[in-house]
Design a protein around this motif. Structure first.
Motif, PDB file in Angstrom:
ATOM      1  N   VAL A 156       0.728  -1.236  -0.015  1.00 40.63           N
ATOM      2  CA  VAL A 156      -0.007   0.013   0.034  1.00 40.63           C
ATOM      3  C   VAL A 156       0.768   1.193   0.002  1.00 40.63           C
ATOM      4  O   VAL A 156       1.810   1.379   0.635  1.00 40.63           O
ATOM      5  CB  VAL A 156      -0.895   0.028   1.344  1.00 40.63           C
ATOM      6  N   ILE A 157       0.513   2.045  -0.800  1.00 42.89           N
ATOM      7  CA  ILE A 157       1.105   3.569  -0.735  1.00 42.89           C
ATOM      8  C   ILE A 157      -0.027   4.393  -0.308  1.00 42.89           C
ATOM      9  O   ILE A 157      -1.128   4.453  -0.889  1.00 42.89           O
ATOM     10  CB  ILE A 157       1.732   3.695  -2.100  1.00 42.89           C
ATOM     11  N   ASN A 158       0.445   5.157   0.637  1.00 44.25           N
ATOM     12  CA  ASN A 158      -0.758   6.240   1.101  1.00 44.25           C
ATOM     13  C   ASN A 158       0.281   7.511   1.465  1.00 44.25           C
ATOM     14  O   ASN A 158       0.846   7.424   2.446  1.00 44.25           O
ATOM     15  CB  ASN A 158      -1.375   5.725   2.119  1.00 44.25           C
ATOM     16  N   GLY A 159       0.170   8.341   0.421  1.00 47.26           N
ATOM     17  CA  GLY A 159       0.997   9.698   0.710  1.00 47.26           C
ATOM     18  C   GLY A 159       2.603   9.472   0.633  1.00 47.26           C
ATOM     19  O   GLY A 159       3.015   8.793  -0.047  1.00 47.26           O
ATOM     20  N   GLN A 160       3.189   9.825   2.059  1.00 43.59           N
ATOM     21  CA  GLN A 160       4.427   9.479   2.015  1.00 43.59           C
ATOM     22  C   GLN A 160       4.779   8.152   2.686  1.00 43.59           C
ATOM     23  O   GLN A 160       5.956   7.941   3.040  1.00 43.59           O
ATOM     24  CB  GLN A 160       5.024  10.636   3.007  1.00 43.59           C
ATOM     25  N   LYS A 161       3.785   7.277   2.955  1.00 42.81           N
ATOM     26  CA  LYS A 161       4.007   6.028   3.730  1.00 42.81           C
ATOM     27  C   LYS A 161       3.740   4.840   2.795  1.00 42.81           C
ATOM     28  O   LYS A 161       3.053   4.772   1.729  1.00 42.81           O
ATOM     29  CB  LYS A 161       3.196   5.708   5.001  1.00 42.81           C
ATOM     30  N   VAL A 162       4.773   3.740   2.958  1.00 41.81           N
ATOM     31  CA  VAL A 162       4.545   2.524   2.187  1.00 41.81           C
ATOM     32  C   VAL A 162       4.251   1.394   3.100  1.00 41.81           C
ATOM     33  O   VAL A 162       5.162   1.285   3.977  1.00 41.81           O
ATOM     34  CB  VAL A 162       5.731   2.203   1.001  1.00 41.81           C
ATOM     35  N   MET A 163       3.494   0.471   2.974  1.00 40.93           N
ATOM     36  CA  MET A 163       3.238  -0.422   3.835  1.00 40.93           C
ATOM     37  C   MET A 163       3.247  -1.834   3.143  1.00 40.93           C
ATOM     38  O   MET A 163       2.688  -2.055   1.990  1.00 40.93           O
ATOM     39  CB  MET A 163       1.870  -0.366   4.486  1.00 40.93           C
ATOM     40  N   MET A 164       4.122  -2.712   3.639  1.00 47.30           N
ATOM     41  CA  MET A 164       4.127  -4.339   2.912  1.00 47.30           C
ATOM     42  C   MET A 164       3.843  -5.203   3.879  1.00 47.30           C
ATOM     43  O   MET A 164       4.418  -5.177   5.147  1.00 47.30           O
ATOM     44  CB  MET A 164       5.514  -4.150   2.511  1.00 47.30           C
ATOM     45  N   LYS A 165       2.944  -6.014   3.746  1.00 50.79           N
ATOM     46  CA  LYS A 165       2.345  -7.112   4.498  1.00 50.79           C
ATOM     47  C   LYS A 165       2.357  -8.326   3.952  1.00 50.79           C
ATOM     48  O   LYS A 165       1.920  -8.559   2.875  1.00 50.79           O
ATOM     49  CB  LYS A 165       0.852  -6.748   4.977  1.00 50.79           C
TER      50      LYS A 165
END
Lengths: 149, 212
Positions: B91-100
């Motif tokens: 997930v990319i949300n603005g300045q953050k990237v989340m990897m699960k």
């Protein structure tokens, strides 16, 4: 009779301990969810293995399909070759360690020396974990069950 | 007479090949195509689809197929989720990237990693087609085949160049939208991603872009 059964059990147990940790077939691809951790950094993805004309070949890719590395294990010579290694791992000292660890995972039988400062475990479900204690590298492989392809 | 017949047959066989071959376009045509794609991209506030990803494995003489769902929302929001044969969420949300991946979850600040900045930017712009006009990132050549436009993007920046020799986008010329992405690696392996059931400007739950 009892002794006979005990002997058969011991025989099966010894055969099991001689099987390689990561499984591979000649006619189909074996797939594993894989995680390789180097200290705090981690590389997650899929490991695909196949026996091609007597040589065990494999690829580790991330979930997007971007390759981390290709490997080929020569069973007769007990040697691993690495190819197409991703940039951050493409250092001779890293590749040397990774090659030795992959050999440990694919070898039918590891000697005490080959398992020195390494812990290798295989669960009945076929999940594999190898810890290289000297360099603090951990490899885990969990069989991917077939969903919809 | 026999030779003439053979040549005639050969010519007949080549005609369909010629008809199906990609046709190069002029510079002016290319500009028009890119403009149309950009206009469509600008009008897309949100997008969702399913995808099928097929990775060729040259060394193993085999393929790996995976399936998933994609959600995009203007304002730098992207969710790329693999559902089979493995579960993985990006997930990319603005300045953050989340990897699960299973129980493991990593959240990275894009500002702290140039590589992730580039990945996020290129993923966003590839899906909408905005990358076609970004000359810093790619050298673009367009061709057409039947009702499809094909954009060949050759990476110009070092990081991308090290991984890919080209990225090919297949664009539906009627909808001016990307329907297939093909990543050609330097190793010779290719990854083809087909986008299906594309819906644009619908409502997408914000929870899908949560990174925490």
């Amino acid at each position: 009779m009892k002794n006979c059964l005990l002997l058969i059990s011991l025989l099966f147990a010894s055969l099991a301990s001689h099987a390689q940790a990561l499984q591979y077939d000649t006619d189909s691809l074996r797939r594993y969810n894989s995680t390789i951790t180097f200290g705090k950094a981690a590389l997650t993805g899929i490991c695909l293995i196949k026996d091609v004309d007597g040589e065990v070949r494999g690829t580790i890719v991330n979930e997007f399909g971007i390759k981390a590395l290709d490997f080929a294990y020569d069973k007769r010579r007990d040697k691993v070759k690495l190819q197409n290694v991703i940039k951050f791992m493409d250092r001779w000292y890293i590749k040397k360690v990774v090659k030795a660890d992959i050999a440990t995972l694919l070898r039918t039988e590891n000697t005490e020396k080959q398992l020195r400062r390494r812990t290798l475990t295989v669960t009945p479900e076929g999940s594999v974990s190898l810890t290289n204690e000297k360099y603090n590298i951990n490899y885990t492989f969990t069989p991917l069950t077939d969903a919809t392809d | 007479m026999k030779h003439l017949f053979k040549y005639f047959l050969l010519l007949l066989m080549m005609l369909p090949m010629a008809a199906n071959a990609q046709k190069t376009v002029t510079s002016a045509e290319q500009q028009t195509m890119v403009k149309k794609i950009e206009q469509t991209a600008s009008s897309i506030k949100s997008m969702q689809c399913t995808f099928k990803q097929e990775k060729s494995l040259k060394l193993l003489g085999d393929n790996m197929v995976s399936n998933g769902k994609m959600y995009f929302k203007q304002g730098n929001k992207l969710r790329w989720e693999y559902t089979s044969p493995y579960s993985y969420i990006f997930v990319i949300n603005g300045q953050k990237v989340m990897m699960k991946n299973g129980s493991r979850k990593d959240v990275i600040d894009v500002k702290s990693s140039k590589l992730f900045q580039e990945i996020a930017r290129i993923m966003m712009s590839s899906i909408t087609g905005k990358c076609l006009s970004d000359k810093k990132d790619f050298k673009v050549t367009m061709t057409k085949k039947d009702k499809m436009w094909i954009a060949k993007l050759v990476p110009q920046k070092k990081e991308m160049k090290a991984m890919f020799s080209a990225i090919n986008l297949m664009i539906d010329s009627e909808k001016n939208m990307v329907t297939q992405v093909s990543l050609v690696e330097k190793t010779g392996d290719t990854t083809n991603i087909q986008l299906k059931a594309i819906e644009t400007n619908g409502t997408i739950d914000e929870k899908l872009f949560a990174v925490n």
